[in-house]
Design a protein around this motif. Structure first.
Motif, PDB file in Angstrom:
ATOM      1  N   UNK A 177       0.762  -1.217  -0.058  1.00  0.00           N
ATOM      2  CA  UNK A 177      -0.002  -0.013  -0.110  1.00  0.00           C
ATOM      3  C   UNK A 177       0.800   1.369   0.210  1.00  0.00           C
ATOM      4  N   UNK A 178       2.000   1.185   0.589  1.00  0.00           N
ATOM      5  CA  UNK A 178       2.810   2.314   0.612  1.00  0.00           C
ATOM      6  C   UNK A 178       3.485   2.487  -0.819  1.00  0.00           C
ATOM      7  N   UNK A 179       4.064   1.705  -1.519  1.00  0.00           N
ATOM      8  CA  UNK A 179       4.492   1.662  -2.764  1.00  0.00           C
ATOM      9  C   UNK A 179       3.096   1.891  -3.947  1.00  0.00           C
ATOM     10  N   UNK A 180       1.814   1.455  -3.701  1.00  0.00           N
ATOM     11  CA  UNK A 180       0.742   1.917  -4.643  1.00  0.00           C
ATOM     12  C   UNK A 180       0.351   3.113  -4.252  1.00  0.00           C
ATOM     13  N   UNK A 181       0.621   3.815  -2.956  1.00  0.00           N
ATOM     14  CA  UNK A 181       0.240   5.308  -2.745  1.00  0.00           C
ATOM     15  C   UNK A 181       1.325   6.112  -3.314  1.00  0.00           C
ATOM     16  N   UNK A 182       2.526   5.602  -3.475  1.00  0.00           N
ATOM     17  CA  UNK A 182       3.687   6.446  -4.263  1.00  0.00           C
ATOM     18  C   UNK A 182       3.415   6.463  -5.800  1.00  0.00           C
ATOM     19  N   UNK A 183       3.083   5.372  -6.347  1.00  0.00           N
ATOM     20  CA  UNK A 183       2.824   5.324  -7.769  1.00  0.00           C
ATOM     21  C   UNK A 183       1.544   5.796  -8.328  1.00  0.00           C
ATOM     22  N   UNK A 204       2.757  19.151  -3.154  1.00  0.00           N
ATOM     23  CA  UNK A 204       2.144  20.446  -2.195  1.00  0.00           C
ATOM     24  C   UNK A 204       1.550  21.352  -3.061  1.00  0.00           C
ATOM     25  N   UNK A 205       1.911  21.835  -4.235  1.00  0.00           N
ATOM     26  CA  UNK A 205       1.383  22.501  -5.199  1.00  0.00           C
ATOM     27  C   UNK A 205      -0.027  21.919  -5.583  1.00  0.00           C
ATOM     28  N   UNK A 206       0.070  20.695  -5.698  1.00  0.00           N
ATOM     29  CA  UNK A 206      -1.200  19.957  -6.214  1.00  0.00           C
ATOM     30  C   UNK A 206      -2.405  20.144  -5.512  1.00  0.00           C
ATOM     31  N   UNK A 221       1.650  16.416   7.686  1.00  0.00           N
ATOM     32  CA  UNK A 221       3.044  15.408   6.839  1.00  0.00           C
ATOM     33  C   UNK A 221       3.950  15.429   8.198  1.00  0.00           C
ATOM     34  N   UNK A 222       4.143  16.415   9.019  1.00  0.00           N
ATOM     35  CA  UNK A 222       5.351  16.228   9.962  1.00  0.00           C
ATOM     36  C   UNK A 222       4.732  15.199  10.969  1.00  0.00           C
ATOM     37  N   UNK A 275       3.524  12.115  -0.962  1.00  0.00           N
ATOM     38  CA  UNK A 275       4.365  12.935   0.033  1.00  0.00           C
ATOM     39  C   UNK A 275       5.000  11.948   0.899  1.00  0.00           C
ATOM     40  N   UNK A 276       4.024  10.990   1.397  1.00  0.00           N
ATOM     41  CA  UNK A 276       4.705  10.206   2.378  1.00  0.00           C
ATOM     42  C   UNK A 276       5.769   9.278   1.863  1.00  0.00           C
ATOM     43  N   UNK A 277       5.271   8.744   0.428  1.00  0.00           N
ATOM     44  CA  UNK A 277       6.276   7.909   0.049  1.00  0.00           C
ATOM     45  C   UNK A 277       7.483   8.454  -0.418  1.00  0.00           C
TER      46      UNK A 277
END
Length: 495
Positions: free
Chosen positions: A79-85, A179-181, A205-206, A375-377
């Motif tokens: 799920x972390x990698x899916x969230x990044x892709x 962040x801009x998006x 995020x922090x 962002x997390x990824x």
């Protein structure tokens, strides 16, 4: 005046350098390299991504692994990698591909995803094979560590180039873009000022990144299924509402893909170029980013996580990108060859035509989740690269604070992301380094894949990796607690 001239000269010089790097990588060399290597891996491995396809689904309900609450599970790493892709490319990028390449671009996105599933399996298998246990008992790995432990210390320079480019492109540049998006979407649909979005986004995020990979994984395990199921569910609703139009759309995709029906200037060539480019940008197979996350998982065999990461590519492109494509092509908003509306606006207007004006708020929410998961990824990729270069804990603290600042600046300044125009060329170098390493390490990956296959052929339902069977490889025995030699005699006998 003199100062302005020097500053303009320096910026122009840097733009020229980064532009040249971008042209040498993404411009003509990298995409063919990714495609050819993916085809080679697929053929040489005996189409391993298709042979193991049924096993990919086991990770969703954890039937293929034992979960240790102190470790990152295979599903959490998925799920972390899916969230990044999965990100803006799945909403806006698909729309751009269709606008520039016609419906046929979708077909070639599918093709590159099916090929990329093998590349993802190979690079994730290597990341798992060479992972290390850190002082907290967590696992760390990825292309940088695979290069060091797989190719030797003489290649440390190559691993360092990879790590620097990973931080520059993903942790800095792409996080500013995300962040801009988020801020742009919140401003356009809900009139929330960029400043407030930036403050909220930096704070959340922090909260997540200061918890490290465990908090990132737990967060992803919650929001990614919501994100994916919600978006896929909306697309299925659109398909059901237009079910009688679906055969026409499928025919348009295939006909345009092979030049039987001209949709845009460039015909079949434009469809192939756009499909391959957008597909590779979306699923990241071969770019060397996702293996950093793949290495964190607690699994019994490296290939188990390779199969999981192959499934991640399938989810990203075959499922989610296809959802966007069908939403667009089943609507009347898109006109082949027309100009003026593209990107996220095309997806948004198409969705509104199907289900009503409330769809724009749904898409805004989807973009928020997509961007935040990225962002997390992206942060974790930067942290992993940084810990490869230095073991100083203060460096990680500085990075976490910097990521909060980068996300905030990207959100509040509409033009801030122009400063990070180096991201694409840095990712191009990153991908070239990763692909060179994959070429050299592929024989080792095949040894591990064949070990997995041999255990399955012998009737072992859940293969277990034993480092003792690979004494010539620089592996970390502590990263494989389930190896036969480490289990109690009763456990080994029961296996």
């Amino acid at each position: 005046m003199k100062h302005d001239f020097i500053e303009d000269f320096e910026m122009g010089f840097l733009d020229t350098i980064f532009g040249a790097i971008n042209d040498l990588t993404w411009g003509w060399a990298l995409i063919p390299f990714l495609v050819v290597l993916g085809v080679f891996f697929t053929a040489a491995s005996g189409f391993v991504q298709f042979r193991f396809f049924k096993r990919m689904f086991n990770v969703l309900w954890g039937s293929d692994e034992d979960n240790d609450p102190t470790k990152i599970s295979a599903r959490e790493a998925l799920f972390v990698s899916v969230g990044g892709r999965v990100g803006g490319g799945n909403i806006a990028g698909v729309a751009v591909a269709i606008t520039a390449g016609g419906p046929g671009a979708v077909f070639w996105m599918w093709v590159i995803a099916l090929i990329g599933m093998c590349t993802a399996l190979v690079e994730a298998t290597l990341a798992q094979l060479y992972k290390r246990t850190d002082e907290n008992g967590d696992y760390r790995g990825g292309p940088a560590r695979s290069i060091i432990h797989g190719l030797g210390e003489n290649y440390r320079w190559l691993a360092t180039i990879y790590a620097v480019c990973l931080i520059a492109s993903f942790a800095i540049g792409f996080n500013a873009f995300q962040g801009n998006t988020v801020a742009g979407a919140a401003l356009d649909s809900m009139q929330i000022p960029r400043l407030w979005t930036g403050i909220a986004l930096a704070a959340v995020t922090g909260l997540i990144v200061f918890g490290g990979i465990h908090r990132i994984a737990k967060t992803a395990d919650v929001i990614i299924p919501i994100m994916a199921i919600g978006y896929i569910g909306m697309a299925l609703l659109v398909i059901v509402l237009n079910i009688f139009e679906l055969p026409r759309v499928l025919w348009d995709i295939v006909a345009n893909a092979f030049g039987w029906r001209e949709a845009v200037g460039g015909g079949m060539g434009a469809a192939i170029a756009q499909g391959l480019r957008r597909g590779l940008f979306s699923n990241e197979a071969g770019l060397g980013s996702a293996p950093n996350v793949a290495a964190t998982a607690y699994v019994k065999h490296p290939v188990s996580q390779g199969i999981t990461q192959s499934f991640s590519v399938f989810i990203d492109t075959i499922l989610i990108c296809s959802c966007t494509a069908f939403v667009i092509l089943l609507a009347d908003v898109y006109t082949p060859g027309a100009e003026g509306i593209d990107g996220v606006a095309l997806t948004q207007q198409s969705m509104v035509e199907h289900v009503g004006s409330w769809a724009q708020y749904f898409l805004t929410f989807a973009i928020l989740l997509f961007a935040f998961s990225s962002i997390m990824y992206n942060y974790y990729l930067g942290e992993n690269a940084l810990t490869f270069m230095t073991q100083n804990p203060s460096a990680v603290l500085v990075l976490r604070l910097a990521i909060m600042g980068i996300v905030f600046l990207g959100a509040v300044a509409p033009g801030a992301t122009a400063v990070f125009s180096f991201s694409d060329p840095m990712m191009g170098i990153l991908a070239v380094v990763n692909l060179l390493a994959l070429m050299m390490l592929f024989p080792i990956a095949m040894r591990v894949i064949n070990d997995f296959r041999a255990q399955l052929a012998a009737g072992v339902a859940r293969p277990v990796f034993d480092p003792a069977q690979f004494p010539d490889l620089d592996t970390d025995p502590s990263a494989w607690p389930d190896a036969p030699g480490k289990r109690a005699p009763s456990e080994a006998a029961g296996a």
